[in-house]
Enzyme design. Structure first.
Site, PDB file in Angstrom:
ATOM      1  N   ASP A   1     -54.815 -89.887  -5.448  1.00 13.31           N
ATOM      2  CA  ASP A   1     -53.422 -89.897  -5.511  1.00 13.31           C
ATOM      3  C   ASP A   1     -53.230 -88.452  -6.023  1.00 13.31           C
ATOM      4  O   ASP A   1     -53.862 -87.690  -7.059  1.00 13.31           O
ATOM      5  CB  ASP A   1     -52.945 -90.697  -6.456  1.00 13.31           C
ATOM      6  CG  ASP A   1     -53.143 -92.233  -5.837  1.00 13.31           C
ATOM      7  OD1 ASP A   1     -53.431 -92.182  -4.581  1.00 13.31           O
ATOM      8  OD2 ASP A   1     -52.850 -93.230  -6.558  1.00 13.31           O
ATOM      9  N   GLU A  45     -48.432-102.267   0.612  1.00 13.48           N
ATOM     10  CA  GLU A  45     -48.496-102.520  -1.240  1.00 13.48           C
ATOM     11  C   GLU A  45     -48.198-103.887  -1.204  1.00 13.48           C
ATOM     12  O   GLU A  45     -47.016-104.173  -1.153  1.00 13.48           O
ATOM     13  CB  GLU A  45     -47.658-101.275  -1.713  1.00 13.48           C
ATOM     14  CG  GLU A  45     -48.265 -99.964  -1.709  1.00 13.48           C
ATOM     15  CD  GLU A  45     -47.350 -98.931  -2.090  1.00 13.48           C
ATOM     16  OE1 GLU A  45     -46.167 -99.224  -2.497  1.00 13.48           O
ATOM     17  OE2 GLU A  45     -47.686 -97.725  -1.896  1.00 13.48           O
TER      18      GLU A  45
END
Lengths: 212, 253
Positions: free
Chosen positions: B11, B130
């Site tokens: 990330d 997600e």
């Protein structure tokens, strides 16, 4: 000068191929210029991802079909990667029949997989040398001949002449041609530029043929 | 033999590799290029870069990171976070990415997936999902890095993404992300049963056994690992050895 021409028809990741040759110490030209290809290139790489008809359309739009055929027939090393390999053949069934470059006799077909198999085939598959292949000086050198390479595809080429298949690979138990060779013309269904050190070794072998 | 890939997920916020817990409380964990290089040399199968703030703040800072990573890393690279237009995809591919992962924009305009797949091919388009648990056996799709609920059922949404032309699914558990407490196995199981695309699962891997638990499902094709690698808790070799112990499963070595 060892100039490898990477055909840029705006499809897929051509930068990584240039980076791979650069790490190996070779200069490349990323272009779709006809004159540069015919007059100053010593080797040609045809990359490509996506649909067969889209790839051929882009080659045709740039009026490159005859140029590529002339180049390959001049005996200079030519390497098709993934869709670039498939386009070396006579044609493909993907989204209706579409004619290819016709540099290697054979057709491209959807992988004939057992029911319930996932497509696309995405991931690492091993190369398996074809005993009927008679070529010498293969870009698939012995040290990488049974190593894993990275594949992303739903279709695969079926050479008319089995001795053109340098290696097979399998997915869901089905063998398909993963490396093809007809004289100076090479094709690999996998992405050597995405296959770690083994892939670099293969590109190095190809580049050595360009130098010769 | 079924093959399972090990993917390092990095990330990114600005030029830093970061890691949060349930997408919050982001901590710097290093330089993304250095991490990617280290994982490549240790035998990682793929790398996913996810811009942690791009979608939220409508900006995109990943292109330079991707370009320099691709100079010396030769495994597939997927880029996600803030991919909103065909131009965004083109920009990432030109920088050297192989695939793009799309979440928020797919929910807002599902046709975007279809259009992207038509231009670049399905193999290039990863449907990023997600998932947050909302009831027993029910998960809701979230967008904007796990911040915004959508009311859309995750199982249905994965089917829709497949119909729209995505070539792979990246399934992240918002509840488990960064917790290192193991994956949401119920979520993985319910998706892997119905998903006929290659399935990458992410969120919660904190020890070797977690990777094995997630990889045991026959419909799982790849496992994302982040914290465990960033914090040097386990080697890629050990992860692969662990997964290779599952019957009929092969890893690249």
């Amino acid at each position: 000068m060892n100039n490898i021409f990477i055909l840029d028809i705006g499809l897929g990741n051509v930068k990584s191929i240039a980076n791979a040759f650069s790490v190996l110490g070779h200069t490349t030209t990323l272009s779709c210029d006809k004159q540069a290809l015919l007059n100053s290139a010593q080797g040609l790489v045809i990359p490509g991802v996506g649909a067969f008809s889209e790839g051929m359309k882009r080659i045709a739009q740039r009026d490159l079909i005859d140029t590529i055929i002339t180049f390959a027939n001049s005996g200079r090393p030519t390497l098709g990667i993934c869709l670039g390999m498939q386009m070396l053949f006579d044609g493909s069934d993907e989204f209706g029949y579409c004619q290819g470059l016709g540099l290697i006799p054979g057709q491209v077909q959807k992988l004939p997989l057992p029911k319930g198999s996932k497509l696309p085939n995405i991931g690492w598959g091993r190369l398996k040398p074809n005993k009927a292949y008679k070529g010498s000086n293969s870009i698939v050198s012995e040290d990488i001949a049974s190593q894993p390479f990275y594949f992303v595809h739903s279709y695969a080429a079926k050479p008319k002449d089995n001795s053109h298949t340098a290696t097979y690979s399998d997915y869901c138990g089905v063998d398909f041609c993963s490396t093809v060779n007809n004289n100076n013309i090479w094709g690999c269904q996998y992405h050597p530029e995405k296959s770690g050190p083994n892939g670099l070794q293969l590109l190095k072998r190809f580049a050595q043929q360009v130098v010769k | 033999m079924r093959k399972v890939r090990i993917i390092a997920r990095i990330d990114i916020k600005n030029e830093f590799a970061i890691k949060g817990i349930q997408f919050e409380g982001l901590r710097k964990v290093g330089n993304p290029n250095e991490l990617a290089k280290r994982y490549y040399e240790a035998g990682i199968d793929e790398i996913i870069y996810m811009d942690a703030v791009a979608s939220y703040y409508e900006r995109n800072s990943l292109q330079d990171v991707v370009a320099s990573t691709c100079e010396n890393i030769f495994v597939p690279i997927t880029v996600g976070g803030g991919i909103r237009t065909v131009e965004d995809i083109q920009q990432m591919l030109l920088a050297g990415a192989d695939k793009v992962a799309i979440n928020s924009q797919a929910i807002k305009t599902p046709d975007f997936i279809q259009k992207a797949a038509q231009i670049y091919g399905s193999q290039c388009i990863v449907g990023s999902v997600e998932a947050k648990k909302v009831a027993e056996g029910r998960w809701e799709a979230y967008i904007e890095n796990g911040r915004e609920p959508t009311g859309i059922d995750v199982v249905e949404w994965v089917k829709k993404l497949e119909c729209l032309g995505a070539g792979e699914i990246l399934l992240t558990s918002v509840d488990k992300d960064g917790t290192k407490k193991g994956c949401d196995l119920e979520l993985i199981d319910s998706i892997q049963k119905t998903c006929s695309l290659p399935l990458i699962v992410a969120g919660g891997v904190g020890k070797l056994a977690d990777t094995r638990d997630a990889a045991q499902y026959s419909g799982v094709d790849a496992i994302c690992v982040a914290s465990m690698l960033h914090y040097g808790m386990e080697s890629i070799d050990n992860i692969k050895k662990e997964i290779a112990q599952i019957d009929n499963v092969e890893v690249r070595c």
